[in-house]
Write an enzyme that holds these catalytic residues in place. Structure first.
Site, PDB file in Angstrom:
ATOM      1  N   HIS A  69      96.969  33.267   9.486  1.00  0.00           N
ATOM      2  CA  HIS A  69      96.447  34.629   9.502  1.00  0.00           C
ATOM      3  C   HIS A  69      95.003  34.601   8.993  1.00  0.00           C
ATOM      4  O   HIS A  69      94.724  33.953   7.979  1.00  0.00           O
ATOM      5  CB  HIS A  69      97.308  35.528   8.607  1.00  0.00           C
ATOM      6  N   ILE A 124     108.064  37.114  16.455  1.00  0.00           N
ATOM      7  CA  ILE A 124     109.002  36.054  16.824  1.00  0.00           C
ATOM      8  C   ILE A 124     110.433  36.603  16.712  1.00  0.00           C
ATOM      9  O   ILE A 124     110.814  37.150  15.676  1.00  0.00           O
ATOM     10  CB  ILE A 124     108.811  34.837  15.884  1.00  0.00           C
ATOM     11  N   GLY A 139      92.747  30.116  22.129  1.00  0.00           N
ATOM     12  CA  GLY A 139      93.389  28.834  21.818  1.00  0.00           C
ATOM     13  C   GLY A 139      92.500  27.816  21.133  1.00  0.00           C
ATOM     14  O   GLY A 139      92.765  26.614  21.206  1.00  0.00           O
TER      15      GLY A 139
HETATM   16  C1  GRF Z   1      92.902  33.102  14.651  1.00  0.00           C
HETATM   17  O1  GRF Z   1      91.961  33.873  13.972  1.00  0.00           O
HETATM   18  C2  GRF Z   1      94.175  33.053  13.887  1.00  0.00           C
HETATM   19  O2  GRF Z   1      94.006  33.145  12.505  1.00  0.00           O
HETATM   20  C3  GRF Z   1      94.900  34.283  14.377  1.00  0.00           C
HETATM   21  O3  GRF Z   1      94.556  34.374  15.730  1.00  0.00           O
HETATM   22  C4  GRF Z   1      93.305  33.773  15.955  1.00  0.00           C
HETATM   23  C5  GRF Z   1      93.443  32.785  17.076  1.00  0.00           C
HETATM   24  O4  GRF Z   1      92.198  32.293  17.498  1.00  0.00           O
HETATM   25  N1  GRF Z   1      96.298  34.205  14.107  1.00  0.00           N
HETATM   26  P1  GRF Z   1      92.117  31.152  18.599  1.00  0.00           P
HETATM   27  O5  GRF Z   1      92.792  31.690  19.861  1.00  0.00           O
HETATM   28  O6  GRF Z   1      92.818  29.961  18.065  1.00  0.00           O
HETATM   29  O7  GRF Z   1      90.657  30.917  18.816  1.00  0.00           O
END
Ligand code: GRF
Length: 203
Positions: free
Chosen positions: A104, A88, A12
């Site tokens: 992403h 989703i 998060g």
């Molecule tokens: C990030 O790299 C985001 O691009 C991907 O999932 C990861 C989440 O990282 N969709 P975090 O939990 O926010 O540190």
């Protein structure tokens, strides 16, 4: 007030950056953090930030009444995915047209699709000896990583970079730009940010 729900399954860090960005915002508020994972690190971060958390367990995501009711009763306007590892469901996409966004950690359409998440992405980028990577922020439809692209930012992958280094560089871009793109989508600003090419994001 525009009310945002952030969906996250893991640590998060992006959820936290977004929540901090909107802490004193005049028009936009992070109203809920939603997770499918009762052990997700994002739950502690939400507590610290004093944002209500909702756990919707995996088995409930196919039931519109257990998912849609929550978002509608909480008067959520915009859904922000930040490391949410579930597809989703169609009923949610239909209820929030152009109002669900995802980030992403690569330059889509490359390195997207099922199984392409977390370190898998950065390992594939290194294995293919790519010279750059970056982030893609896109609208969400019913296929993994296939919605309309709103924003991309790039960073170099240097020879000999390990996947962990690429991850750290990409994360710098995520934390810098995702809150601003969310602000744009929520109508809090008229322009998308202009991506700078990060020659050395870790410096
Ligand atoms: C990030 O790299 C985001 O691009 C991907 O999932 C990861 C989440 O990282 N969709 P975090 O939990 O926010 O540190």
């Amino acid at each position: 007030m525009i009310r945002i729900a952030i969906l996250a399954s893991g640590s998060g860090s992006n959820a936290e950056k977004i929540a901090e960005y909107f802490q004193n915002h005049k028009k936009i508020r992070v109203a809920a953090i939603v997770t499918n994972n009762p052990n997700a690190g994002v739950i502690d971060r939400a507590k610290r930030l004093e944002i209500p958390t909702k756990i919707i367990p995996n088995k409930d995501w196919t039931h519109p009444e257990r998912v849609l009711d929550f978002f509608q009763n909480s008067k959520i306007d915009l859904i922000v995915l930040a490391g949410f590892l579930r597809l989703i469901p169609g009923f949610l996409v239909e209820a929030y047209p152009r109002h669900i966004v995802n980030i992403h950690p690569a330059l889509l359409p490359a390195y997207g699709g099922k199984g392409m998440y977390g370190m898998n992405v950065h390992r594939a980028v290194c294995d293919n000896k790519e010279t750059e990577s970056g982030i893609t922020i896109h609208l969400v439809n019913e296929e993994y990583d296939r919605g309309e692209i709103l924003f991309q930012a790039r960073c170099p992958v240097d020879q000999g970079d390990h996947p962990e280094e690429v991850q750290r560089k990409v994360q710098v871009l995520e934390h810098r730009y995702y809150p601003m793109v969310v602000e744009y989508l929520a109508g809090g600003t008229e322009r998308l940010p202009h991506p700078e090419y990060e020659k050395d994001p870790l410096s």
